[in-house]
Design a protein around this motif. Sequence first.
Motif, PDB file in Angstrom:
ATOM      1  N   ASP A  21      -3.910  -4.818   9.849  1.00 52.04           N
ATOM      2  CA  ASP A  21      -4.330  -5.203   8.501  1.00 52.04           C
ATOM      3  C   ASP A  21      -5.522  -4.355   8.053  1.00 52.04           C
ATOM      4  O   ASP A  21      -5.571  -3.885   6.901  1.00 52.04           O
ATOM      5  N   ALA A  22      -6.480  -4.169   8.955  1.00 53.44           N
ATOM      6  CA  ALA A  22      -7.655  -3.362   8.630  1.00 53.44           C
ATOM      7  C   ALA A  22      -7.264  -1.908   8.398  1.00 53.44           C
ATOM      8  O   ALA A  22      -7.741  -1.261   7.460  1.00 53.44           O
ATOM      9  N   ALA A  23      -6.386  -1.400   9.250  1.00 57.90           N
ATOM     10  CA  ALA A  23      -5.956  -0.006   9.129  1.00 57.90           C
ATOM     11  C   ALA A  23      -5.221   0.224   7.813  1.00 57.90           C
ATOM     12  O   ALA A  23      -5.392   1.271   7.175  1.00 57.90           O
ATOM     13  N   ALA A  24      -4.397  -0.734   7.399  1.00 59.30           N
ATOM     14  CA  ALA A  24      -3.664  -0.596   6.131  1.00 59.30           C
ATOM     15  C   ALA A  24      -4.639  -0.403   4.972  1.00 59.30           C
ATOM     16  O   ALA A  24      -4.439   0.453   4.107  1.00 59.30           O
ATOM     17  N   GLN A  25      -5.714  -1.172   4.966  1.00 64.75           N
ATOM     18  CA  GLN A  25      -6.694  -1.069   3.898  1.00 64.75           C
ATOM     19  C   GLN A  25      -7.468   0.250   3.971  1.00 64.75           C
ATOM     20  O   GLN A  25      -7.642   0.936   2.956  1.00 64.75           O
ATOM     21  N   GLU A  29      -7.186   3.375   1.305  1.00 59.34           N
ATOM     22  CA  GLU A  29      -8.389   3.702   0.548  1.00 59.34           C
ATOM     23  C   GLU A  29      -8.880   5.122   0.808  1.00 59.34           C
ATOM     24  O   GLU A  29      -9.322   5.824  -0.111  1.00 59.34           O
ATOM     25  N   GLU A  30      -8.814   5.561   2.064  1.00 58.25           N
ATOM     26  CA  GLU A  30      -9.438   6.824   2.451  1.00 58.25           C
ATOM     27  C   GLU A  30      -8.446   7.907   2.872  1.00 58.25           C
ATOM     28  O   GLU A  30      -8.824   9.077   2.935  1.00 58.25           O
ATOM     29  N   GLY A  31      -7.195   7.525   3.168  1.00 61.94           N
ATOM     30  CA  GLY A  31      -6.249   8.491   3.718  1.00 61.94           C
ATOM     31  C   GLY A  31      -6.348   8.521   5.230  1.00 61.94           C
ATOM     32  O   GLY A  31      -7.378   8.154   5.813  1.00 61.94           O
ATOM     33  N   LEU A  32      -5.298   8.965   5.878  1.00 65.76           N
ATOM     34  CA  LEU A  32      -5.264   8.945   7.342  1.00 65.76           C
ATOM     35  C   LEU A  32      -6.308   9.867   7.948  1.00 65.76           C
ATOM     36  O   LEU A  32      -7.004   9.505   8.894  1.00 65.76           O
ATOM     37  N   ASP A  33      -6.425  11.080   7.426  1.00 66.92           N
ATOM     38  CA  ASP A  33      -7.346  12.046   8.018  1.00 66.92           C
ATOM     39  C   ASP A  33      -8.791  11.593   7.904  1.00 66.92           C
ATOM     40  O   ASP A  33      -9.582  11.779   8.831  1.00 66.92           O
ATOM     41  N   PHE A  62      -0.829   4.211  13.128  1.00 62.07           N
ATOM     42  CA  PHE A  62      -0.292   4.571  11.823  1.00 62.07           C
ATOM     43  C   PHE A  62       1.224   4.411  11.789  1.00 62.07           C
ATOM     44  O   PHE A  62       1.788   3.860  10.843  1.00 62.07           O
ATOM     45  N   LEU A  63       1.882   4.874  12.852  1.00 65.04           N
ATOM     46  CA  LEU A  63       3.335   4.786  12.911  1.00 65.04           C
ATOM     47  C   LEU A  63       3.800   3.339  13.018  1.00 65.04           C
ATOM     48  O   LEU A  63       4.778   2.933  12.377  1.00 65.04           O
ATOM     49  N   GLU A  64       3.101   2.556  13.805  1.00 61.01           N
ATOM     50  CA  GLU A  64       3.439   1.131  13.919  1.00 61.01           C
ATOM     51  C   GLU A  64       3.273   0.436  12.570  1.00 61.01           C
ATOM     52  O   GLU A  64       4.093  -0.387  12.175  1.00 61.01           O
ATOM     53  N   LEU A  65       2.236   0.798  11.856  1.00 58.98           N
ATOM     54  CA  LEU A  65       1.999   0.216  10.547  1.00 58.98           C
ATOM     55  C   LEU A  65       3.106   0.599   9.574  1.00 58.98           C
ATOM     56  O   LEU A  65       3.589  -0.239   8.806  1.00 58.98           O
ATOM     57  N   ARG A 112      -0.080  -2.779  -4.780  1.00 54.77           N
ATOM     58  CA  ARG A 112      -0.701  -1.454  -4.889  1.00 54.77           C
ATOM     59  C   ARG A 112      -1.081  -0.910  -3.516  1.00 54.77           C
ATOM     60  O   ARG A 112      -0.920   0.290  -3.245  1.00 54.77           O
ATOM     61  N   LEU A 113      -1.591  -1.772  -2.636  1.00 54.17           N
ATOM     62  CA  LEU A 113      -1.999  -1.336  -1.308  1.00 54.17           C
ATOM     63  C   LEU A 113      -0.816  -0.779  -0.522  1.00 54.17           C
ATOM     64  O   LEU A 113      -0.915   0.272   0.111  1.00 54.17           O
ATOM     65  N   ALA A 114       0.320  -1.475  -0.585  1.00 54.90           N
ATOM     66  CA  ALA A 114       1.508  -1.018   0.148  1.00 54.90           C
ATOM     67  C   ALA A 114       2.008   0.304  -0.409  1.00 54.90           C
ATOM     68  O   ALA A 114       2.449   1.184   0.351  1.00 54.90           O
TER      69      ALA A 114
END
Length: 214
Positions: A21-25, A29-33, A62-65, A112-114
């Motif tokens: 959940d935290a990683a999704a946000q 917001e910031e992008g993976l990199d 990231f992949l699990e998400l 929007r988050l998804a």
Amino acid sequence: MTDAVVVTSRRREATVQKLLDAAAQVFAEEGLDAASVEAICDRAGFTRGAFYSNFESKDELFLELAGRVARARVDGVRERVAQLERGGQLHDVATDALSLVQQVLDVSGDDRLAILLMSEIRIHALRDPQLGAAYLAQDAQMRASVAQIISDIAQAKTLRFRVPADEVARLMLTVWESESVRATMAGLDYAAVCRRTSEEIARVAQLVIEPPPA
């Protein structure tokens, strides 16, 4: 399985879910990199040790998400179909592509988050061959699931399609992705995104569903 093992397993599942959940946000917001493990842990309220006891790397999380987001999409559509079936609504609807698809997709739009998250996933998958292969595999599974749902609806409604169910699924998912992104870019709220997306998918349905005999 002992009570201690059950408690430990549930605690681990809860930790993983909070991290996801935290990683999704953070990713959205910031992008993976730009997102760091520390930022994810801070958002989830855990230490780096909690992160690395559950994931080997940020890419693995990231992949699990990505997989969970895709499965949630399919599960949302499947549950909506089941609700319509239980209420007898699926059989009561006239054989009309627009009304049928709008009912099925009534609660299946992305917030929007998804949408931001899935866009970030695709960008990163383009740059990373390993993640790209995993993304395509998940995408194929999702398309197969949607194709099965389409086949089930067709059988229940005695509909006939001009192209195979897998192709119908590919077309609808492509439109779903495109229109949800466009609607989000346009600043529409969640309800408007759902409405616009379902209307566009219904137009595809009207093209691929054989009209009833005159």
